[in-house]
Design an enzyme around this catalytic site. Sequence first.
Site, PDB file in Angstrom:
ATOM      1  N   SER A 240      -5.219   3.836   2.923  1.00  0.00           N
ATOM      2  CA  SER A 240      -6.211   4.909   2.791  1.00  0.00           C
ATOM      3  C   SER A 240      -7.200   4.586   1.659  1.00  0.00           C
ATOM      4  CB  SER A 240      -5.489   6.224   2.502  1.00  0.00           C
ATOM      5  OG  SER A 240      -4.749   6.096   1.311  1.00  0.00           O
ATOM      6  N   CYS A 295      -6.986   2.786  12.526  1.00  0.00           N
ATOM      7  CA  CYS A 295      -8.142   2.778  11.622  1.00  0.00           C
ATOM      8  C   CYS A 295      -9.428   2.580  12.396  1.00  0.00           C
ATOM      9  CB  CYS A 295      -7.981   1.662  10.605  1.00  0.00           C
ATOM     10  SG  CYS A 295      -7.744   0.078  11.392  1.00  0.00           S
TER      11      CYS A 295
HETATM   12  P1  NAD Z   1      -1.517   4.754   2.390  1.00  0.00           P
HETATM   13  O1  NAD Z   1      -2.727   4.428   1.597  1.00  0.00           O
HETATM   14  O2  NAD Z   1      -0.843   6.040   2.145  1.00  0.00           O
HETATM   15  O3  NAD Z   1      -0.389   3.617   2.170  1.00  0.00           O
HETATM   16  C1  NAD Z   1      -0.687   2.250   2.288  1.00  0.00           C
HETATM   17  C2  NAD Z   1       0.257   1.463   1.381  1.00  0.00           C
HETATM   18  O4  NAD Z   1       0.047   1.863   0.031  1.00  0.00           O
HETATM   19  C3  NAD Z   1       1.727   1.691   1.690  1.00  0.00           C
HETATM   20  O5  NAD Z   1       2.413   0.462   1.597  1.00  0.00           O
HETATM   21  C4  NAD Z   1       2.161   2.681   0.612  1.00  0.00           C
HETATM   22  O6  NAD Z   1       3.517   2.516   0.242  1.00  0.00           O
HETATM   23  C5  NAD Z   1       1.254   2.352  -0.552  1.00  0.00           C
HETATM   24  N1  NAD Z   1       0.907   3.530  -1.363  1.00  0.00           N
HETATM   25  C6  NAD Z   1       0.758   4.803  -0.912  1.00  0.00           C
HETATM   26  N2  NAD Z   1       0.401   5.623  -1.931  1.00  0.00           N
HETATM   27  C7  NAD Z   1       0.333   4.851  -3.035  1.00  0.00           C
HETATM   28  C8  NAD Z   1      -0.005   5.114  -4.390  1.00  0.00           C
HETATM   29  N3  NAD Z   1      -0.320   6.332  -4.807  1.00  0.00           N
HETATM   30  N4  NAD Z   1       0.003   4.084  -5.267  1.00  0.00           N
HETATM   31  C9  NAD Z   1       0.319   2.850  -4.856  1.00  0.00           C
HETATM   32  N5  NAD Z   1       0.648   2.543  -3.586  1.00  0.00           N
HETATM   33  C10 NAD Z   1       0.640   3.519  -2.665  1.00  0.00           C
HETATM   34  O7  NAD Z   1      -1.929   4.587   3.932  1.00  0.00           O
HETATM   35  P2  NAD Z   1      -1.050   4.938   5.204  1.00  0.00           P
HETATM   36  O8  NAD Z   1      -0.963   6.421   5.325  1.00  0.00           O
HETATM   37  O9  NAD Z   1       0.174   4.132   5.238  1.00  0.00           O
HETATM   38  O10 NAD Z   1      -2.000   4.358   6.366  1.00  0.00           O
HETATM   39  C11 NAD Z   1      -3.039   5.087   6.950  1.00  0.00           C
HETATM   40  C12 NAD Z   1      -4.362   4.787   6.270  1.00  0.00           C
HETATM   41  O11 NAD Z   1      -4.632   3.391   6.354  1.00  0.00           O
HETATM   42  C13 NAD Z   1      -5.532   5.457   6.956  1.00  0.00           C
HETATM   43  O12 NAD Z   1      -6.410   5.936   5.956  1.00  0.00           O
HETATM   44  C14 NAD Z   1      -6.177   4.344   7.762  1.00  0.00           C
HETATM   45  O13 NAD Z   1      -7.549   4.512   8.042  1.00  0.00           O
HETATM   46  C15 NAD Z   1      -5.955   3.202   6.852  1.00  0.00           C
HETATM   47  N6  NAD Z   1      -6.035   1.936   7.557  1.00  0.00           N
HETATM   48  C16 NAD Z   1      -7.155   1.193   7.387  1.00  0.00           C
HETATM   49  C17 NAD Z   1      -7.279  -0.004   8.064  1.00  0.00           C
HETATM   50  C18 NAD Z   1      -8.498  -0.848   7.884  1.00  0.00           C
HETATM   51  O14 NAD Z   1      -8.489  -1.946   8.391  1.00  0.00           O
HETATM   52  N7  NAD Z   1      -9.511  -0.429   7.172  1.00  0.00           N
HETATM   53  C19 NAD Z   1      -6.268  -0.443   8.926  1.00  0.00           C
HETATM   54  C20 NAD Z   1      -5.122   0.353   9.080  1.00  0.00           C
HETATM   55  C21 NAD Z   1      -5.030   1.544   8.381  1.00  0.00           C
END
Ligand code: NAD
Length: 511
Positions: A240, A295
Amino acid sequence: MTQVAEPTTATSTPTARVQHWIGGKRVAGASGRSGPVYNPATGDIAREVDFASVEEVNDAVQAAKAAFPAWRATSISKRTEILFRMRDLVDQHRAEIAAYLTAEHGKVPADALGEVARGLENLEFATGIPHLLKGGFSEQVSTGVDVYQIRQPLGVVAGITPFNFPAMVPMWMFANAIACGNAFILKPSEKDPSASVYVAELWREAGLPDGVFNVLHGDKVAVDAILGHPDIAAVSFVGSTPVARYIYEHATAAGKRCQALGGAKNHMVVLPDADIGMAADAAVSAAYGSAGERCMAISVVAAVGDVADPLIEAIKERLPKVRVGPGSDPRAEMGPLITREHRDKVASYLESGPQQGAELVVDGREHPLYRDGKGFFLGVSLLDRVTPEMDCYRNEVFGPVLEIVRVPDYPEAVQLVNDNPYGNGVAIFTRDGGAARQFQFDVNVGMVGVNVPIPVPVAYYSFGGWKSSLFGDLHMYGPEGIQFYTRGKVVTSRWPDPGTSKVDLGFPHTR
Ligand code: NAD
């Protein structure tokens, strides 16, 4: 639709506890911290996943650091041989990997197999590493002097990945990173971690030396330990936008190379001359596939001029035919969302949208699987007359909700897309080649589809959005992935004839 069995293979069975993979073997977590892994289709906790401590992150880094010198020195042909074997193993075990995705993410088997196929492309690309790592050579830049550029691996690199593509996104990263000669640490999403450990077993079977590929599970503690570790040279992140921004700021402040891909709000612009049936099919497929948790999912249709009414009618006609259900039902086309909390957040936009003036045309909360309350299901939903001030438009919904924004003309459609803070993907539907060409010129978005709703580039191009969808300079995988995981070194060399040497204090020049 392919039927997929529960994930079991000769080497792997689903464990009650998902452990780390460090130095070529499963390692039980010692932090005393763990998290639940749900089966989103039933709402039950299926297993627990260990959460790494700072010390365990360091253990993985030390294993990777120890493996790096020999892996880096392994000949390109030997590395390529291992990559070919890994490519074949993933190909042979598509169904097992897909089964993990269905079990923990909830996506239906056909979608899960599609994810594996798109991940596999990256291993196929990486088998071309002998060609991809070729440098440049300039002969005789000065008399008797040659200059050449080589690209060398960075060392230990890490990848932090999201829940929505638990197999493909790690492959976006590790295929090229390992092919280039780096040692890799994967921190997958704690929500669906099992596929990563299964893939680690495949790497071992392919002959990858222990320590070159490691998996650490966990939460912010593990992520922060990765960001601060002095022996990690680079961090790739997908997730995200707020977390992507945090990762980029902290990784670069610690002197690391970083590419951090964030969230999205993808628009599909439909011009009045578009084929309505084709546009409606595309909008439904791209909005509701994988329950909108892609995404590159289409979140907003910008309906231009008088196309809105017939287009919405065509979309509405298709919605009752979308079969929502668990991955164990071979007829299901759309599964549950990842957690109850996320499902409820998505459903909240069906409340706030109409309160702020949108028209709720189809309400996914009427689906029986939402009402029975066990799994994390929500039916397909359609909101019309959405405007940019509404919460449902301002936020990334990441669920099976399609929003229609009505715009009077092409310039307003482009303005709408360009004013949005995200810039991951966008599509235009039209029969007018000139309009499509103008759109690709005008739009501030990294990946553009012309009559293609989900324009995820093939593995020999690179993937990346603009604006709040990417922090960093290089896009992921493909040629830019090779650039990210290597650094250039330029050698200027002379082999003089004996007796031609003399003292010269002038600045070296080439004449
Ligand atoms: P997220 O950001 O919550 O988590 C992603 C990773 O970060 C995970 O491994 C998680 O453990 C870690 N994480 C979560 N919160 C954290 C924090 N506060 N500090 C450090 N690390 C942390 O994302 P998600 O919910 O797993 O995935 C969905 C999101 O990913 C959506 O926003 C989607 O659009 C995005 N996404 C983007 C792409 C792209 O190519 N741009 C591709 C796939 C998903």
